[in-house]
Design an enzyme around this catalytic site. Structure first.
Site, PDB file in Angstrom:
ATOM      1  N   CYS A 187      21.493  30.144  55.569  1.00 14.45           N
ATOM      2  CA  CYS A 187      22.321  30.346  54.223  1.00 14.45           C
ATOM      3  C   CYS A 187      22.455  31.774  53.945  1.00 14.45           C
ATOM      4  CB  CYS A 187      21.426  29.635  53.309  1.00 14.45           C
ATOM      5  SG  CYS A 187      21.189  27.943  53.392  1.00 14.45           S
ATOM      6  N   ASP A 244      40.766  70.029  45.678  1.00 10.06           N
ATOM      7  CA  ASP A 244      41.991  68.927  45.069  1.00 10.06           C
ATOM      8  C   ASP A 244      42.001  69.367  43.700  1.00 10.06           C
ATOM      9  OD1 ASP A 244      43.817  66.485  45.484  1.00 10.06           O
ATOM     10  OD2 ASP A 244      42.603  66.308  43.481  1.00 10.06           O
TER      11      ASP A 244
END
Length: 495
Positions: free
Chosen positions: A38, A445
């Site tokens: 499971c 950046d």
């Protein structure tokens, strides 16, 4: 949570008893008394701890003789975040297996791409995942088969072929062994099955799971705002794009939903389904663990408010690493609109045309081989950038430079930095969005520096890099949170 051979049993038991869905895909619970396995969040009453054993992969559970639970369907849980966090042999192998390399090229082909012997690859996968490459590929085929059985009315013979099985008998035996049901019984369990393709041949509608939370704004906003006309578009609430795939081509429409991503795939060859799903999941960073990412970023008091305001940001990635590298060069020192225009010209002139009855997509993005044949004098860009462009596409075309899911991140960075016109920004944006490095960072950046200054963070590249040491290994996600402070369209879900 560990995914190595020695899983932390105490933490695993606690996750199962609390039905914690965050650990779905990190590990699997095999129940000795029932013979099933499971996901941790299975809705049934948890078994006694002494009846639980834990495995790092569904394939390992199957190797040990356990069958998939019919309630929680562990084969449909999100993939382990480990394979997108790491760049070692096992992680690179898992990304290649998800991309269908074992089915197409066998284990020798997998080993050759990784640069190791077959024995070394098998030994390391078995040690960490409890299953070798063939078993892992078999588990993926079984999952694909179940998906097709339950979501289409295709004949079983076509499903077996599309899922990668070599024969109908192997298909039947595998499905029965993994799911304890025959293919027909699996199909009969689904009460309302739609017709194949919803009227469009080769079209499938799927649900792509993810770990919550997921913030779709910057993810889909970035893809839509930078979309190359003819290859990508935003239409009717969905991001749509064309796909170049091993056996043919495809078109995908991806729509954000509260608990899944709706995925509509049209494929020229159904054998490409597992690869297409894998690439769409990578594009949207759906195997990420947002809690594992966000909690460490919250420890920075200046970053914490951004995380709290929009938790679950993902890194928008790509379905084609070579394509993204080309687009990164086209976007150097120009606006988003100009980069789209440059890319659209290449697509119209050199991309492979295709039909899109449901929208405005017209081409596949040109391959490196097609772009290597382009006359540089026809490119509307400065001469130095032409040199950068032509050097990149030639090396991609002849194999000198390879950017793919199996790439060693450090080696790829070094090779890119050796190319003319490739500075740190271009290399890091490729590392972040194409190679998938979760720790790639863009301190130079302009948008990052502006956001840092507004927040009171250091705004010079060196000082910001020093401050960002505390954000490792999640600096690519910190980039998304910093970018999100701007009013640029990349940060907003299109209306």
């Amino acid at each position: 949570m560990q995914t190595a051979t020695h899983l932390d049993r105490e933490h695993c038991v606690r996750a199962v008893q609390s039905k914690d869905a965050r650990f779905d895909g990190w590990f699997y619970t095999a129940v000795l008394t029932t013979g099933i396995y499971c996901r941790p969040s299975c809705p049934v009453v948890p078994p006694k701890p002494e009846n639980m054993t834990f495995h790092p992969s569904a394939a390992a559970c199957q190797q040990a003789g356990f069958r998939a639970c019919k309630r929680c369907r562990p084969d449909t849980s999100p993939g382990s975040p480990e394979w997108n966090l790491r760049a070692d042999l096992v992680a690179r192998a898992m990304r290649l297996i998800a991309d269908g390399v074992v089915d197409r090229e066998g284990v020798p082909g997998l080993a050759a791409r990784l640069g190791y012997s077959t024995r070394q690859v098998e030994r390391q996968l078995l040690a960490e995942l409890g299953a070798g490459p063939l078993a892992l590929a078999r588990a993926q085929r079984a999952q694909t088969a179940r998906l097709l059985i339950e979501t289409t009315a295709l004949p079983m013979a076509e499903i077996a072929f599309a899922a990668g099985f070599s024969s109908i008998r192997t298909f039947n035996d595998t499905v029965r062994e993994v799911f304890a049901l025959s293919p027909s019984e699996l199909r009969d369990r689904v009460p309302a099955r739609r017709a194949p393709g919803d009227g469009t041949p080769g079209t499938l509608s799927l649900r792509l799971p993810f770990r919550a939370p997921l913030n779709p704004s910057n993810l889909f906003g970035h893809l839509a705002a930078t979309a190359v006309p003819g290859v990508e578009e935003w239409r009717d609430g969905a991001y749509r794009r064309t796909l170049r795939l091993p056996y043919g081509h495809g078109i995908v429409a991806l729509t954000p939903r509260p608990d899944h991503i709706a995925c509509r795939l049209t494929l020229s060859d159904l054998r490409d389904l597992p690869v297409a799903i894998s690439r769409c999941r990578r594009l949207l960073d759906l195997d990420a663990d947002p809690v594992a990412v966000d909690d460490p970023l919250r420890t920075d008091p200046l970053l914490a408010p951004l995380v709290d305001e929009g938790p679950g940001r993902r890194v928008p990635r790509t379905v084609d690493e070579a394509e993204f590298a080309v687009r990164a060069v086209l976007g150097q020192q120009v606006s988003t609109a100009a980069a789209r225009t440059h890319a659209a010209r290449l697509v119209t002139s050199h991309g492979k045309p295709l039909d899109d009855p449901e929208g405005g997509l017209t081409h596949l993005f040109p391959s490196p081989e097609a772009l290597a044949a382009v006359d540089p004098e026809t490119l509307a860009m400065p001469r130095t950038r032409r040199t950068t462009f032509t050097t990149l596409v030639r090396q991609l075309a002849d194999g000198t430079l390879h950017l793919g899911v199996e790439s060693d991140w450090a080696e790829a960075r070094a090779r890119l930095l050796d190319l003319p016109g490739f500075g740190p920004w271009t290399v890091d944006v490729i590392a972040m969005r194409a190679l998938g490095d979760p720790d790639a960072f863009l301190p130079t950046d302009l948008g990052i520096r502006r956001a840092a200054g507004a927040l009171g963070l250091p705004s010079t590249p060196a000082a910001l890099t020093a401050r960002a040491e505390a954000w490792r290994p999640w600096r690519a996600y910190a980039v998304q949170y910093l970018w999100a402070t701007d009013s640029h369209p990349i940060n907003f879900l299109p209306v």
